[in-house]
Design an enzyme around this catalytic site. Structure first.
Site, PDB file in Angstrom:
ATOM      1  N   LYS A 113      29.573 -19.057   8.577  1.00 32.61           N
ATOM      2  CA  LYS A 113      29.350 -18.208   7.398  1.00 32.61           C
ATOM      3  C   LYS A 113      30.627 -17.466   7.012  1.00 32.61           C
ATOM      4  O   LYS A 113      30.879 -17.257   5.830  1.00 32.61           O
ATOM      5  CB  LYS A 113      28.195 -17.238   7.626  1.00 32.61           C
ATOM      6  N   LYS A 193      22.608 -29.099   8.564  1.00 31.38           N
ATOM      7  CA  LYS A 193      21.203 -28.684   8.429  1.00 31.38           C
ATOM      8  C   LYS A 193      20.877 -28.317   6.984  1.00 31.38           C
ATOM      9  O   LYS A 193      21.758 -27.879   6.230  1.00 31.38           O
ATOM     10  CB  LYS A 193      20.874 -27.528   9.372  1.00 31.38           C
ATOM     11  N   LYS A 196      19.527 -22.729   2.780  1.00 36.34           N
ATOM     12  CA  LYS A 196      19.348 -22.046   1.496  1.00 36.34           C
ATOM     13  C   LYS A 196      20.674 -21.871   0.789  1.00 36.34           C
ATOM     14  O   LYS A 196      20.733 -21.855  -0.435  1.00 36.34           O
ATOM     15  CB  LYS A 196      18.766 -20.650   1.719  1.00 36.34           C
TER      16      LYS A 196
HETATM   17  N1  AQP Z   1      17.296 -26.843   8.469  1.00 32.84           N
HETATM   18  C1  AQP Z   1      16.474 -26.172   9.269  1.00 32.84           C
HETATM   19  N2  AQP Z   1      15.629 -26.849  10.091  1.00 32.84           N
HETATM   20  C2  AQP Z   1      14.769 -26.172  10.909  1.00 32.84           C
HETATM   21  N3  AQP Z   1      14.692 -24.819  10.951  1.00 32.84           N
HETATM   22  C3  AQP Z   1      15.498 -24.109  10.148  1.00 32.84           C
HETATM   23  N4  AQP Z   1      15.666 -22.793   9.938  1.00 32.84           N
HETATM   24  C4  AQP Z   1      16.628 -22.597   9.002  1.00 32.84           C
HETATM   25  N5  AQP Z   1      17.109 -23.770   8.579  1.00 32.84           N
HETATM   26  C5  AQP Z   1      16.430 -24.740   9.271  1.00 32.84           C
HETATM   27  C6  AQP Z   1      14.883 -21.740  10.597  1.00 32.84           C
HETATM   28  O1  AQP Z   1      14.259 -20.972   9.596  1.00 32.84           O
HETATM   29  C7  AQP Z   1      14.117 -19.621  10.048  1.00 32.84           C
HETATM   30  C8  AQP Z   1      14.540 -18.664   8.980  1.00 32.84           C
HETATM   31  O2  AQP Z   1      15.914 -18.858   8.692  1.00 32.84           O
HETATM   32  P1  AQP Z   1      16.780 -17.671   8.066  1.00 32.84           P
HETATM   33  O3  AQP Z   1      16.341 -17.386   6.702  1.00 32.84           O
HETATM   34  O4  AQP Z   1      16.770 -16.514   8.965  1.00 32.84           O
HETATM   35  O5  AQP Z   1      18.243 -18.138   8.029  1.00 32.84           O
HETATM   36  P2  AQP Z   1      19.021 -19.399   8.365  1.00 32.84           P
HETATM   37  O6  AQP Z   1      18.712 -19.922   9.701  1.00 32.84           O
HETATM   38  O7  AQP Z   1      20.414 -19.024   8.169  1.00 32.84           O
HETATM   39  O8  AQP Z   1      18.444 -20.404   7.285  1.00 32.84           O
HETATM   40  P3  AQP Z   1      19.096 -21.031   6.047  1.00 32.84           P
HETATM   41  O9  AQP Z   1      17.995 -21.574   5.241  1.00 32.84           O
HETATM   42  O10 AQP Z   1      20.173 -21.963   6.438  1.00 32.84           O
HETATM   43  O11 AQP Z   1      19.688 -19.810   5.247  1.00 32.84           O
HETATM   44  P4  AQP Z   1      21.176 -19.456   4.886  1.00 32.84           P
HETATM   45  O12 AQP Z   1      21.657 -20.598   4.059  1.00 32.84           O
HETATM   46  O13 AQP Z   1      21.039 -18.175   4.139  1.00 32.84           O
HETATM   47  O14 AQP Z   1      21.921 -19.347   6.156  1.00 32.84           O
HETATM   48  C9  AQP Z   1      14.946 -19.503  11.329  1.00 32.84           C
HETATM   49  O15 AQP Z   1      14.061 -19.472  12.435  1.00 32.84           O
HETATM   50  C10 AQP Z   1      15.758 -20.749  11.356  1.00 32.84           C
HETATM   51  O16 AQP Z   1      15.996 -21.190  12.674  1.00 32.84           O
END
Ligand code: AQP
Length: 326
Positions: A113, A193, A196
Site C-alpha cells: 500500500k 488478489k 477494492k
Molecule cells: N481477494 C480476496 N480473497 C479473499 N478474501 C479477501 N479479503 C480481501 N480481499 C480478499 C478479506 O476481506 C476482508 C475485508 O477486507 P478489508 O476491507 O479489511 O481490506 P483488504 O483485505 O485490504 O481488502 P481489499 O478488498 O483488497 O481492500 P483494499 O483494496 O482497500 O486493500 C478481510 O478479512 C480480507 O482478508
C-alpha cells in the site's frame, strides 16, 4: 460454558466485492450461530489511504448496509463503526509502545500500500490498530482472508508480549481462514488478489453488480491457454480462480466441476460461472434494496453504544495493568 468471542472488520473503502464475501464475510454470517460475534466497519483503518470527506460517510453507510444485507444480524451480533468506540484507538496507542518497528516494517500489506498510496504513520501503524480491534474484546477467533494472516500473527505476538510484561490479560486469537476462497484473485490478473483498490474495475465483481456487468466481467476474465477446465493453480490460475468461485456459490466440488465442464470449452463454463454468481448474489441485492437508511443509522449507533459500554471495563483492566489507572 460461555460462548467464544469472534471479532472481524471490513474497511469501507469502495464497494465490497466477492473476494471479501467468499474469503471472510460469508464466515461472519455463519459464525453467528455458534459464537458471540463482534463486527466492525473499520473507518479508522480506511483513512490510512486518502478518502474524500464528502463521500466517505456514504461509503461507510453503504458498507454497513451490505453487511446487513448479507445476513449480519444486529439482534445476534454487535455491528458498529470503529471510530464511534474510542477504546480502539486508545488500546492501539498502548500496544504501539510495545510493538517492534522492525516487525511492522516487514508487513507485506504496508509495503504494497505504501508503494501505491504513499507512506504515512497511520498506514505503518495499521496492524497495531488491527491488533487493538481484536484484543479490545478479548476475541478468541478472527474470520479473515489469507491476506490478513501476517497481521494476525502480529496480533498474537503483541498479546504475548503484553501478557509477559504486564500480566495475563489477552487470549491469543486464532484465525479462521476458509479452505477454499481464502484468496480470490483478480479477474484481470490471477497473480494478484481481487481488491477494492485495484484501479481496473473489470478486475472484480461487486456484491451489488447487476447481471449484465457480472456476465461481462466473467466473460472478459483472463484465462489460460488451452480450453480444458481443470483445477490446477500452477498451470491454470485464471480457470482455477473461476472454479473456486463457481464451487463456493453452487456447492460443487472441483472434481465435480471438472466432470461437468472439463472438455466443454471455456465459453460454456464462464457462462455457468456468471449465472452462479448472479443467483448467489440475488438474495443479498434484494435484501439491500429493502433496507431503510434511517434504520441502518439507528442500528449502527445502537451497536456503538453497546460496544462502548462493553469495551470500557476491559479497557480499564488494560489501563490498570500498565499503571494508567489504579
Ligand atoms: N481477494 C480476496 N480473497 C479473499 N478474501 C479477501 N479479503 C480481501 N480481499 C480478499 C478479506 O476481506 C476482508 C475485508 O477486507 P478489508 O476491507 O479489511 O481490506 P483488504 O483485505 O485490504 O481488502 P481489499 O478488498 O483488497 O481492500 P483494499 O483494496 O482497500 O486493500 C478481510 O478479512 C480480507 O482478508
Amino acid at each position: 460454558m460461555a460462548r467464544q468471542t469472534v471479532f472481524s472488520g471490513i474497511q469501507p473503502t469502495g464497494n465490497i466485492h466477492i473476494g471479501n464475501y467468499l474469503g471472510a464475510l460469508r464466515n461472519w454470517v455463519a459464525l453467528q450461530a455458534e459464537y458471540d460475534c463482534i463486527y466492525c466497519v473499520v473507518d479508522l483503518h480506511a483513512i490510512t489511504v486518502p478518502q474524500d470527506p464528502a463521500t466517505f460517510p456514504a461509503d461507510r453507510h453503504d458498507a454497513a448496509k451490505v453487511l446487513l444485507a448479507m445476513g449480519v444480524d444486529p439482534t445476534r451480533s454487535l455491528l458498529y463503526y470503529q471510530s464511534r468506540v474510542p477504546q480502539h484507538a486508545e488500546l492501539s496507542w498502548i500496544l504501539s509502545t510495545i510493538a517492534s518497528t522492525g516487525q511492522l516494517s516487514r508487513m507485506t500489506q504496508f509495503k504494497d500500500k505504501a508503494d501505491k498510496a504513499g507512506s504515512n504513520l497511520g498506514l505503518y501503524a495499521y496492524p497495531v490498530l488491527m491488533a487493538a480491534d481484536i484484543l479490545l474484546f478479548r476475541a478468541d477467533a478472527v474470520p479473515v482472508g489469507e491476506d490478513q494472516k501476517q497481521h494476525l500473527e502480529l496480533t498474537r505476538d503483541l498479546a504475548e508480549r503484553f501478557n509477559a510484561r504486564f500480566g495475563p490479560e489477552f487470549p491469543l486469537p486464532e484465525p479462521i481462514i476458509p479452505k477454499t476462497g481464502a484468496r480470490i484473485m483478480s479477474l484481470q490478473d490471477p497473480a494478484n488478489k481481487m481488491s477494492k483498490s485495484d484501479p481496473d474495475p473489470e478486475s472484480r465483481i461487486l456484491i451489488l453488480d447487476d447481471a449484465a456487468t457480472i456476465q461481462r466481467r466473467v466473460k472478459r476474465a483472463v484465462t489460460d491457454s488451452g480450453g480444458e477446465v481443470r483445477y490446477d493453480w500452477a498451470a491454470k490460475p485464471g480457470i482455477s480462480n473461476l472454479m473456486e468461485m463457481y464451487g463456493l456459490f453452487t456447492g460443487a466440488s472441483m472434481d465435480q466441476i471438472e466432470a461437468d465442464f472439463g472438455g466443454g470449452g471455456y465459453g460454456r463454463f464462464k457462462g455457468a460461472v456468471a449465472e452462479a454468481i448472479i443467483a448467489g448474489l440475488a438474495p443479498m441485492q434484494q435484501a439491500y434494496r429493502a433496507l431503510d437508511d434511517a434504520e441502518v443509522d439507528r442500528l449502527l449507533e445502537e451497536g456503538a453504544a453497546v460496544a462502548r459500554e462493553r469495551a470500557e471495563p476491559l479497557q480499564q483492566a488494560v489501563r490498570r495493568r500498565v499503571g494508567l489507572a489504579v
